[in-house]
Design an enzyme around this catalytic site. Structure first.
Site, PDB file in Angstrom:
ATOM      1  N   GLU A  72      37.561  40.097  38.529  1.00  0.00           N
ATOM      2  CA  GLU A  72      37.049  41.462  38.411  1.00  0.00           C
ATOM      3  C   GLU A  72      35.539  41.510  38.171  1.00  0.00           C
ATOM      4  O   GLU A  72      34.873  42.482  38.526  1.00  0.00           O
ATOM      5  CB  GLU A  72      37.787  42.232  37.312  1.00  0.00           C
ATOM      6  N   PHE A 134      51.787  46.160  25.972  1.00  0.00           N
ATOM      7  CA  PHE A 134      51.434  45.048  26.853  1.00  0.00           C
ATOM      8  C   PHE A 134      50.238  45.420  27.731  1.00  0.00           C
ATOM      9  O   PHE A 134      50.223  46.472  28.360  1.00  0.00           O
ATOM     10  CB  PHE A 134      52.629  44.671  27.735  1.00  0.00           C
ATOM     11  N   GLN A 135      49.233  44.577  27.721  1.00  0.00           N
ATOM     12  CA  GLN A 135      47.999  44.771  28.493  1.00  0.00           C
ATOM     13  C   GLN A 135      47.268  46.073  28.176  1.00  0.00           C
ATOM     14  O   GLN A 135      46.553  46.614  29.004  1.00  0.00           O
ATOM     15  CB  GLN A 135      48.257  44.642  30.000  1.00  0.00           C
ATOM     16  N   LYS A 184      49.053  55.291  33.326  1.00  0.00           N
ATOM     17  CA  LYS A 184      50.022  55.092  34.394  1.00  0.00           C
ATOM     18  C   LYS A 184      50.844  56.359  34.658  1.00  0.00           C
ATOM     19  O   LYS A 184      51.123  56.694  35.815  1.00  0.00           O
ATOM     20  CB  LYS A 184      50.946  53.927  34.037  1.00  0.00           C
ATOM     21  N   MET A 497      16.201  26.467  34.228  1.00  0.00           N
ATOM     22  CA  MET A 497      15.328  27.306  33.417  1.00  0.00           C
ATOM     23  C   MET A 497      15.430  26.955  31.939  1.00  0.00           C
ATOM     24  O   MET A 497      14.437  26.940  31.215  1.00  0.00           O
ATOM     25  CB  MET A 497      15.677  28.780  33.640  1.00  0.00           C
TER      26      MET A 497
HETATM   27  C1  LIG Z   1      26.107  34.141  31.851  1.00  0.00           C
HETATM   28  C2  LIG Z   1      24.865  33.472  31.422  1.00  0.00           C
HETATM   29  N1  LIG Z   1      24.926  32.398  30.605  1.00  0.00           N
HETATM   30  C3  LIG Z   1      23.789  31.763  30.223  1.00  0.00           C
HETATM   31  C4  LIG Z   1      22.572  32.207  30.622  1.00  0.00           C
HETATM   32  C5  LIG Z   1      21.300  31.496  30.174  1.00  0.00           C
HETATM   33  N2  LIG Z   1      20.593  30.934  31.311  1.00  0.00           N
HETATM   34  C6  LIG Z   1      19.551  31.533  31.927  1.00  0.00           C
HETATM   35  S1  LIG Z   1      18.948  30.681  33.206  1.00  0.00           S
HETATM   36  C7  LIG Z   1      20.053  29.438  32.994  1.00  0.00           C
HETATM   37  C8  LIG Z   1      20.047  28.244  33.881  1.00  0.00           C
HETATM   38  C9  LIG Z   1      20.440  28.538  35.260  1.00  0.00           C
HETATM   39  O1  LIG Z   1      20.690  27.336  35.895  1.00  0.00           O
HETATM   40  P1  LIG Z   1      20.844  27.199  37.455  1.00  0.00           P
HETATM   41  O2  LIG Z   1      21.827  28.160  37.963  1.00  0.00           O
HETATM   42  O3  LIG Z   1      21.131  25.787  37.774  1.00  0.00           O
HETATM   43  O4  LIG Z   1      19.438  27.651  37.988  1.00  0.00           O
HETATM   44  P2  LIG Z   1      18.008  26.961  37.884  1.00  0.00           P
HETATM   45  O5  LIG Z   1      17.333  27.515  36.670  1.00  0.00           O
HETATM   46  O6  LIG Z   1      18.205  25.501  37.791  1.00  0.00           O
HETATM   47  O7  LIG Z   1      17.334  27.391  39.119  1.00  0.00           O
HETATM   48  C10 LIG Z   1      20.875  29.708  31.891  1.00  0.00           C
HETATM   49  C11 LIG Z   1      21.911  28.800  31.397  1.00  0.00           C
HETATM   50  C12 LIG Z   1      22.546  33.350  31.441  1.00  0.00           C
HETATM   51  N3  LIG Z   1      21.419  33.899  31.860  1.00  0.00           N
HETATM   52  N4  LIG Z   1      23.699  33.940  31.838  1.00  0.00           N
END
Ligand SMILES: Cc1ncc(C[n+]2csc(CCOP(=O)(O)OP(=O)(O)O)c2C)c(N)n1
Lengths: 582, 176
Positions: A72, A134-135, A184, A497
């Site tokens: 979803e 439920f749910q 529902k 990042m």
């Molecule tokens: C759902 C979620 N969890 C954690 C983060 C923290 N976060 C921001 S950028 C990133 C790394 C992303 O890694 P990748 O997809 O390999 O991209 P890259 O930076 O290597 O291009 C993380 C863990 C986030 N933004 N969203």
């Protein structure tokens, strides 16, 4: 694939049935109301509490297209992508309980990024509400802070009214997501159906009246300015104000910079366009925010990723803030002149009163800053001759080969910043990314939705290896629904990042950011989607050509430099003038 | 500077509206010290009167965010001196204490009144500001206070803007 021996209605039959004012079930009323709102695509996932609605949908398959997502969350992001590329309202369905809670991330994302979306959830019967049935989940309570509006409908006769209101609220004023939870019993119950679109709500004024005195005051400030600077936010795209904005900038020769979500409102090659603002934005616009004497912020909300340290932000400037949402005015940055208005209306009015001007020296400052960034950073990013592949050169090639005309859907991380920095957007609404929330896993489903919303456009998703693994199951949807998106994974085997921050601010202690990845091309193959993995510079150009030439979905994995960093960069909370080039 | 403010909010009658309003205070870490709500003179329009300890700057932003909610007509922040306000308290006292006689004098002197008397207890009603109402508890304590209950604030704004007229205009518009 038809399971039932009863076939769905043909279009003419459906038309005939739609014309009457009959007694129908609440479930059918849902579908008819959506059709009345012009909905042609729904992203969703069925379950017990929404089964009557799915059953009603069966009869209208020629009218509305239901895309069965694999999660979803994917439905919400797809609806967002659909809305952002097409300018229409995205629609998602989910069942109660776990189906509804899976919508939360996408609702919050759409709320932060002002995306019009209507989510419809099934709910347990009214008699069971509040009994931990439920749910049963209190989806209204859960989503209250992350929806523009939500409502629970427990009586079938209230369904058309609730849906009409939902669409009106979702798309008017500052757009946002709306959730309609339908019990529902209301789906089963029958009543005499009639659809009346909503055009007003007495406690809600979506479009404020433009204050002409404020326009005159703003124009006076602009006419006095030696160093005016226009900040282009998402509101420009949402109100369709691109032309008015550019006309104003051209008339008074004002440099324009864009927020992350404002990207694509102004073509990157426009002579007055000076780049992106914010933490990983361009050097010139960030540094020169501190130098401008007039800041004209249009449809943007001074996110902390844009302002850095608020105390030192735009210290020399008079601030003119054009914003449709009164709550954003003076929230972060105090406005000297506030134009509480729709961006297009306000810009058109300003255009009348602003004098032609030229600011050559001021513009030259931007050019000089750009040159500095180009020499120090961009050139070696875009045109490396040796070493591992860089994200920037991949984006440059994609940009060149799509002529800046693709809808670029980016995920979150280094690849997002690199793509935003280097893709040369040409047309409005071609940049789709998760800005306010920064939701990893956004782009694959959002790209799917964007392709459904604008099938005539090339849609390219740029995804990190980490992000891809958050929603990769949507490859199944892409295959089943034959959605021709191009998927580019920029694989650095890291949560890049986060690793960059660890390198710069945590002593290179790479805590849980290295990723041991699966064979992405093989995974795509499992979903019957062709693909290729590239590791060498000499192969990349041909691979992109092959991807773009392919008719249908395609996955391109590019192995890029493992420990590359995105510069320029403003450390979190620092003054933006402290932007670092290395 | 933190001080006590009154926030008034005019709303449509909708399930969950209290929750929507209070979430906004919660997000900014503002504690609501009292909340009163009732229907206004216009059927279907409700008025919330909220007292909080906070700063003017924060509350101006909170009010902006409250007004953004679909079912909210208007919201205002009021300084202490901008409003006429009262609270109402009820005090339950053992009937035996009436025997001594001087409690009736105390009630009169404090502009309170007796609402009801039973064989066991009687109930005193007093309106005033929070401090007066709690001070009165101390005075009553020697007579055996059984129970005390106080309302939130009820307030009227001093400035003469005709909000009533505005509300009446709304009455003409059906709630859609
Ligand atoms: C759902 C979620 N969890 C954690 C983060 C923290 N976060 C921001 S950028 C990133 C790394 C992303 O890694 P990748 O997809 O390999 O991209 P890259 O930076 O290597 O291009 C993380 C863990 C986030 N933004 N969203």
């Amino acid at each position: 694939m038809q399971q039932k021996d009863v076939l769905p209605m043909k279009a003419e039959e459906a038309d005939k049935r739609l014309a009457a004012k009959p007694v129908i079930s609440g479930a059918e009323a849902v579908i008819r109301s959506l059709i009345a709102e012009g909905v042609d695509t729904i992203f969703g996932y069925p379950g017990g509490a929404i089964m009557p609605i799915y059953d009603a949908l069966y009869d209208f398959q020629d009218k509305v297209h239901h895309i069965l997502v694999r999660h979803e969350q994917g439905a919400t992001h797809a609806a967002q992508g659909y809305a952002r590329s097409s300018g229409r309202t995205g629609v998602a369905f989910a069942t109660s309980g776990p189906g509804a809670t899976n919508l939360v991330t996408g609702l919050a994302d759409a709320y932060m990024d002002s995306t019009p979306m209507v989510c419809i959830t099934g709910q347990v019967g009214a008699a069971l509400l509040g009994t931990d049935a439920f749910q049963e989940t209190d989806v209204i309570g859960i989503t209250m802070p992350i929806t523009k509006w939500n409502i629970q409908v427990t009586r079938q006769e209230d369904i058309p009214g609730a849906i009409a209101k939902a669409f009106y609220i979702a798309r008017s004023g500052r757009p946002g997501p709306v959730l309609v939870d339908i019990t529902k019993n209301a789906q089963f119950g029958e009543f005499e159906y009639e659809y009346i679109p909503c055009t007003a709500i007495r406690s809600y004024q979506p479009v404020p009246q433009l204050n002409q005195d404020a326009v005159t005051a703003a124009a006076a400030v602009i006419n006095e300015a030696k160093k005016p600077f226009l900040l282009v936010g998402h509101g420009v795209l949402l109100s369709g104000a691109e032309k008015a904005l550019i006309a104003l900038a051209e008339k008074a020769q004002i440099p324009m910079a864009s927020t992350l979500l404002g990207l694509s409102a102004v073509p990157v090659d426009h002579p007055l366009y000076v780049g992106m603002l914010g933490m990983h934005g361009n050097y010139g616009p960030n540094v020169l925010t501190g130098e401008c004497d007039t800041l004209i912020a249009v449809g943007m909300r001074f996110d902390d990723r844009v302002t850095g340290d608020v105390e030192s932000y735009a210290n020399k400037a008079k601030v003119i803030h054009i914003e449709i949402d009164a709550a954003e005015i003076n929230k972060i940055i105090k406005a000297d002149v506030a134009l509480h208005a729709d961006a297009k209306t306000a810009l058109e009015a300003l255009l009348e009163e602003v004098n032609p001007a030229s600011h050559e020296e001021w513009l030259a400052e931007f050019q000089a800053a750009h040159q500095k960034e180009y020499d120090k950073v961009q050139h070696r990013e875009l045109y490396p001759e040796a070493g591992e592949l860089k994200m920037a050169e991949v984006i440059r090639l994609i940009s060149e080969k799509t002529k800046g005309e693709a809808v670029l859907v980016t995920d979150v991380g280094q690849h997002q910043m690199v793509a935003s920095r280097y893709y040369r957007f040409k047309n409005p609404n071609t940049n789709i990314t998760s800005g306010g929330m920064g939701t990893m896993g956004f782009s694959l489903p959002a790209a799917m939705g964007a392709k459904m919303g604008t099938p005539e456009k090339e849609v390219v998703a740029i995804i990190g290896d980490g992000c891809f693994q958050m929603t990769l199951q949507e490859l199944g949807t892409i295959y089943q629904s034959k959605i021709g998106v191009k998927i580019v994974i920029l694989n650095n085997n890291f949560l890049g990042m986060v690793r960059q921050w660890q390198q710069l601010f945590f002593d290179k202690r790479y805590s849980s950011t290295e990723m041991v990845n699966p064979d992405f091309v093989q995974i795509a193959k499992g979903f019957y989607i062709p693909g290729k993995k590239i590791t060498a510079r000499e192969d990349i150009s041909a691979a992109i050509d092959e991807m773009l030439a392919h008719n249908g979905a395609y996955l391109l994995e590019v192995v890029v430099e493992k420990e590359d960093n995105v510069f320029p960069m403003v450390p979190a909370g620092a003054p933006i003038a402290n932007i670092r080039l290395e | 500077m933190q001080k006590e403010y009154t926030v008034t909010v005019y709303t449509e009658d909708r399930i969950g509206i209290t929750n929507r309003i209070t979430i906004i205070f919660t997000r900014r870490g503002i504690n609501i010290t009292s909340l009163t709500t009732a229907e206004t003179e216009i059927p279907g329009v409700y008025k919330f009167i909220i007292t909080v300890m906070s700063t003017r700057e924060k509350l101006d932003k909170v009010v902006g965010q409250i007004e953004r909610l679909i079912e909210i007509h208007r919201a205002f922040v009021h300084e202490e001196e901008e409003v006429v306000y009262q609270e109402l308290a009820l005090y339950k006292i053992s009937t035996r204490s009436l025997d001594t006689g001087d409690i009736e004098r105390l009630i009169r002197e404090n502009q309170a009144r007796i609402l009801t008397i039973t064989a066991d207890y009687f109930v005193i009603e007093k309106t005033g500001h929070q401090q007066e109402l709690t001070d009165f508890i101390k005075k009553l304590e020697p007579y055996g206070l059984i129970e005390y209950s106080k309302s939130g604030r009820v307030a009227i704004v001093k400035w003469s803007r005709r909000f009533h007229e505005h509300l009446k205009e709304l009455q003409a518009v059906p709630e859609s």
